[in-house]
Design an enzyme around this catalytic site. Structure first.
Site, PDB file in Angstrom:
ATOM      1  N   TYR A   1      -0.979  13.917  43.977  1.00 34.00           N
ATOM      2  CA  TYR A   1      -1.978  14.111  45.044  1.00 34.00           C
ATOM      3  C   TYR A   1      -3.027  12.986  45.133  1.00 34.00           C
ATOM      4  O   TYR A   1      -3.903  13.008  46.000  1.00 34.00           O
ATOM      5  CB  TYR A   1      -2.654  15.480  44.904  1.00 34.00           C
ATOM      6  CG  TYR A   1      -1.799  16.646  45.371  1.00 34.00           C
ATOM      7  CD1 TYR A   1      -0.547  16.446  45.956  1.00 34.00           C
ATOM      8  CD2 TYR A   1      -2.250  17.963  45.245  1.00 34.00           C
ATOM      9  CE1 TYR A   1       0.229  17.524  46.387  1.00 34.00           C
ATOM     10  CE2 TYR A   1      -1.471  19.040  45.681  1.00 34.00           C
ATOM     11  CZ  TYR A   1      -0.238  18.815  46.241  1.00 34.00           C
ATOM     12  OH  TYR A   1       0.524  19.883  46.677  1.00 34.00           O
TER      13      TYR A   1
ATOM     14  N   GLY B   1       5.670  16.594  38.422  1.00 35.06           N
ATOM     15  CA  GLY B   1       4.492  16.457  37.556  1.00 35.06           C
ATOM     16  C   GLY B   1       4.334  17.583  36.552  1.00 35.06           C
ATOM     17  O   GLY B   1       5.322  18.097  36.003  1.00 35.06           O
ATOM     18  N   VAL B   2       3.092  17.983  36.335  1.00 32.21           N
ATOM     19  CA  VAL B   2       2.808  19.013  35.330  1.00 32.21           C
ATOM     20  C   VAL B   2       3.391  20.366  35.758  1.00 32.21           C
ATOM     21  O   VAL B   2       3.822  21.166  34.923  1.00 32.21           O
ATOM     22  CB  VAL B   2       1.287  19.060  35.024  1.00 32.21           C
ATOM     23  CG1 VAL B   2       0.479  19.599  36.185  1.00 32.21           C
ATOM     24  CG2 VAL B   2       1.025  19.851  33.763  1.00 32.21           C
ATOM     25  N   ASP B   3       3.429  20.608  37.052  1.00 32.08           N
ATOM     26  CA  ASP B   3       3.997  21.849  37.602  1.00 32.08           C
ATOM     27  C   ASP B   3       5.469  21.975  37.184  1.00 32.08           C
ATOM     28  O   ASP B   3       5.898  23.023  36.654  1.00 32.08           O
ATOM     29  CB  ASP B   3       3.866  21.787  39.137  1.00 32.08           C
ATOM     30  CG  ASP B   3       4.113  23.113  39.826  1.00 32.08           C
ATOM     31  OD1 ASP B   3       4.209  24.140  39.133  1.00 32.08           O
ATOM     32  OD2 ASP B   3       4.202  23.108  41.075  1.00 32.08           O
TER      33      ASP B   3
ATOM     34  N   THR C   1      -4.777  14.387  40.202  1.00 31.07           N
ATOM     35  CA  THR C   1      -4.839  12.932  39.948  1.00 31.07           C
ATOM     36  C   THR C   1      -3.457  12.280  39.786  1.00 31.07           C
ATOM     37  O   THR C   1      -3.366  11.102  39.470  1.00 31.07           O
ATOM     38  CB  THR C   1      -5.679  12.608  38.688  1.00 31.07           C
ATOM     39  OG1 THR C   1      -5.001  13.106  37.530  1.00 31.07           O
ATOM     40  CG2 THR C   1      -7.064  13.185  38.777  1.00 31.07           C
ATOM     41  N   GLY C   2      -2.394  13.051  40.031  1.00 30.41           N
ATOM     42  CA  GLY C   2      -1.039  12.492  39.965  1.00 30.41           C
ATOM     43  C   GLY C   2      -0.495  12.311  41.377  1.00 30.41           C
ATOM     44  O   GLY C   2      -0.976  11.467  42.145  1.00 30.41           O
TER      45      GLY C   2
HETATM   46  N1  AR6 Z   1       0.860  17.785  30.594  1.00 29.21           N
HETATM   47  C1  AR6 Z   1      -0.377  17.456  31.002  1.00 29.21           C
HETATM   48  N2  AR6 Z   1      -0.618  16.698  32.092  1.00 29.21           N
HETATM   49  C2  AR6 Z   1       0.463  16.248  32.782  1.00 29.21           C
HETATM   50  C3  AR6 Z   1       1.795  16.568  32.420  1.00 29.21           C
HETATM   51  C4  AR6 Z   1       1.974  17.367  31.258  1.00 29.21           C
HETATM   52  N3  AR6 Z   1       3.177  17.739  30.843  1.00 29.21           N
HETATM   53  N4  AR6 Z   1       2.625  15.954  33.332  1.00 29.21           N
HETATM   54  C5  AR6 Z   1       1.846  15.289  34.198  1.00 29.21           C
HETATM   55  N5  AR6 Z   1       0.543  15.452  33.879  1.00 29.21           N
HETATM   56  P1  AR6 Z   1       0.498  16.063  39.029  1.00 29.21           P
HETATM   57  P2  AR6 Z   1      -1.222  16.811  41.306  1.00 29.21           P
HETATM   58  C6  AR6 Z   1      -0.676  14.922  34.514  1.00 29.21           C
HETATM   59  O1  AR6 Z   1       1.223  15.054  39.829  1.00 29.21           O
HETATM   60  O2  AR6 Z   1      -1.672  15.409  41.461  1.00 29.21           O
HETATM   61  C7  AR6 Z   1       3.569  18.815  41.925  1.00 29.21           C
HETATM   62  O3  AR6 Z   1       4.769  18.469  42.564  1.00 29.21           O
HETATM   63  C8  AR6 Z   1      -0.549  13.701  35.381  1.00 29.21           C
HETATM   64  O4  AR6 Z   1      -0.567  12.521  34.589  1.00 29.21           O
HETATM   65  O5  AR6 Z   1       1.258  16.926  38.103  1.00 29.21           O
HETATM   66  O6  AR6 Z   1      -2.248  17.913  41.324  1.00 29.21           O
HETATM   67  C9  AR6 Z   1       2.983  20.118  42.462  1.00 29.21           C
HETATM   68  O7  AR6 Z   1       3.993  21.056  42.791  1.00 29.21           O
HETATM   69  C10 AR6 Z   1      -1.800  13.815  36.235  1.00 29.21           C
HETATM   70  O8  AR6 Z   1      -2.911  13.224  35.562  1.00 29.21           O
HETATM   71  O9  AR6 Z   1      -0.345  17.081  39.974  1.00 29.21           O
HETATM   72  C11 AR6 Z   1       2.238  19.649  43.681  1.00 29.21           C
HETATM   73  O10 AR6 Z   1       3.085  19.515  44.785  1.00 29.21           O
HETATM   74  C12 AR6 Z   1      -2.059  15.315  36.324  1.00 29.21           C
HETATM   75  O11 AR6 Z   1      -1.174  15.925  35.389  1.00 29.21           O
HETATM   76  C13 AR6 Z   1       1.704  18.293  43.268  1.00 29.21           C
HETATM   77  O12 AR6 Z   1       2.595  17.828  42.233  1.00 29.21           O
HETATM   78  C14 AR6 Z   1      -1.786  15.896  37.693  1.00 29.21           C
HETATM   79  O13 AR6 Z   1      -0.634  15.270  38.248  1.00 29.21           O
HETATM   80  C15 AR6 Z   1       0.323  18.375  42.678  1.00 29.21           C
HETATM   81  O14 AR6 Z   1      -0.160  17.079  42.459  1.00 29.21           O
END
Ligand code: AR6
Length: 175
Positions: free
Chosen positions: A128, A35-37, A125-126
């Protein structure tokens, strides 16, 4: 400044946003992920991971709801604030309160660093699976409460990656 002018929403990739700090939706290891991480570590380069490693060595894992700060490596932002959102489990484990803590603790760290403009992704919201509407309401309320109690941070930008979050935030913010 009017509170309304201090909160905005855009659709896009948070790694491209040139602000004082962007927030990362990390996990307790701070060692990167999907994801964003994953996007932040890929675009920012190894300096971010090195600093995360030092933080973990000093304090141990970053607990859910807490936040830490590093420089932003090659990203256009100056800092990355890493916070760990809750994994959605049907509100059995205080997920709402923990999500609010992510926003509050990130803003607290930012204001202590003198950061004026900060961008948030839609934490939890991704991968998790936190319900998007509820997460947006919590995010907006926590940010609004924080900004109305302090002028330290001038502007908060919610950066929505997916269409659904962008539409939810746009309706809530009234743009
Ligand atoms: N820019 C902005 N938002 C984004 C991007 C981006 N480049 N890429 C994804 N998103 P998530 P979580 C949005 O899954 O649910 C990781 O593996 C995405 O559409 O990134 O908090 C970590 O290491 C969503 O709305 O994070 C943790 O293990 C939002 O970012 C776990 O995922 C969050 O989605 C955290 O899960």
């Amino acid at each position: 400044m009017d509170l309304k002018n201090r909160i905005s929403v855009i659709q896009g990739d948070i790694t491209k946003i040139a602000v004082d700090a962007i927030v990362n939706a990390a996990n307790t290891s701070l060692m990167g992920g999907g994801g964003v991480d994953g996007a932040i570590h890929r675009a920012g380069g190894p300096q971010i991971l090195d600093e995360c490693r030092d933080i973990i060595a000093r304090q141990g894992k970053c607990n859910t709801g807490e936040a830490v700060i590093t420089k932003a490596g090659k990203l256009p932002a100056d800092y990355v604030i890493h916070t760990v959102g809750p994994v959605w489990n049907g509100e059995k484990h205080n997920e709402g309160k923990l999500l609010a803590s992510c926003y509050r603790n990130s803003l607290e760290i930012a204001s202590n660093k003198g950061i004026k403009i900060i961008s948030f992704p839609n934490i939890s919201t991704g991968i998790y699976h936190f319900p998007k509407q509820e997460a947006a309401e919590i995010a907006l309320k926590t940010v609004t409460d924080f900004l109305s109690g302090s002028d330290a941070i001038h502007k908060v930008i919610f950066v929505c990656y997916d269409e659904e979050n962008f539409s939810i935030y746009s309706k809530l913010i009234g743009t």
